[in-house]
Write a protein that holds these residues in place. Structure first.
Motif, mmCIF file in Angstrom:
data_model
loop_
_atom_site.group_PDB
_atom_site.id
_atom_site.type_symbol
_atom_site.label_atom_id
_atom_site.label_comp_id
_atom_site.label_asym_id
_atom_site.label_seq_id
_atom_site.Cartn_x
_atom_site.Cartn_y
_atom_site.Cartn_z
ATOM 1 N N GLN A 145 0.907 -1.185 -0.058
ATOM 2 C CA GLN A 145 0.037 -0.001 0.353
ATOM 3 C C GLN A 145 0.968 1.185 0.108
ATOM 4 O OE1 GLN A 145 -2.633 -0.416 3.369
ATOM 5 N NE2 GLN A 145 -4.119 -1.902 2.168
ATOM 6 N N GLU A 146 1.799 1.105 0.710
ATOM 7 C CA GLU A 146 2.756 2.495 0.858
ATOM 8 C C GLU A 146 3.642 2.725 -0.551
ATOM 9 O OE1 GLU A 146 5.794 1.788 3.949
ATOM 10 O OE2 GLU A 146 4.024 1.905 5.500
ATOM 11 N N ARG A 147 3.882 1.556 -1.130
ATOM 12 C CA ARG A 147 4.652 1.796 -2.367
ATOM 13 C C ARG A 147 3.593 2.288 -3.534
ATOM 14 N NH1 ARG A 147 8.287 -3.952 -2.523
ATOM 15 N NH2 ARG A 147 9.630 -3.013 -1.085
ATOM 16 N N ALA A 148 2.271 1.693 -3.532
ATOM 17 C CA ALA A 148 1.220 2.139 -4.487
ATOM 18 C C ALA A 148 1.004 3.749 -4.274
ATOM 19 C CB ALA A 148 0.053 1.437 -4.222
ATOM 20 N N GLU A 149 0.765 4.116 -2.824
ATOM 21 C CA GLU A 149 0.587 5.547 -2.546
ATOM 22 C C GLU A 149 1.811 6.404 -2.874
ATOM 23 O OE1 GLU A 149 0.375 8.181 1.367
ATOM 24 O OE2 GLU A 149 -1.048 6.182 1.393
ATOM 25 N N GLU A 150 3.051 5.884 -2.978
ATOM 26 C CA GLU A 150 4.208 6.818 -3.456
ATOM 27 C C GLU A 150 4.100 6.885 -4.883
ATOM 28 O OE1 GLU A 150 7.201 9.116 -3.385
ATOM 29 O OE2 GLU A 150 6.304 8.552 -1.613
#
Length: 80
Positions: free
Chosen positions: A69-74
Motif C-alpha cells: 500500500q505504501e509503494r502504491a501510494e508513493e
C-alpha cells in the motif's frame, strides 16, 4: 519473515526451542511496529508452536500488505 521494508528476520527451525524464541521475538517486535505497543498481555510461552507460527504469519502478511500500500501510494504521489 518480513519485519519492515528491507528488513527480514530469520526464524531458526532447526531446534524447537530456538524456533519458539525467534517466533516470540518476531511477534513481539512486529506487533509493536504495527500497533505501537508490545502485546505484554499475551503469554507466548503458553502458545503452541503452531499458534506461534500462525500469528507470525498473520503479522507478516499485514506488514507485506502495508508495504504494498505504501509503494502504491508513493507511485501515485510521484505521478501527480
Amino acid at each position: 519473515m518480513t519485519f519492515a521494508p528491507g528488513w527480514v528476520q530469520t526464524i531458526d527451525t532447526s531446534d524447537e526451542g530456538l524456533e519458539r524464541q525467534d517466533l516470540a521475538s518476531y511477534i513481539s517486535d512486529t506487533f509493536k511496529a504495527i500497533n505501537g505497543i508490545r502485546p505484554r498481555w499475551w503469554d507466548l510461552r503458553e502458545w503452541s508452536l503452531d499458534d506461534l507460527r500462525a500469528e507470525a504469519k498473520s503479522l507478516e502478511d499485514e506488514v507485506v500488505e502495508s508495504i504494498k500500500q505504501e509503494r502504491a501510494e508513493e507511485a501515485r504521489r510521484q505521478m501527480e
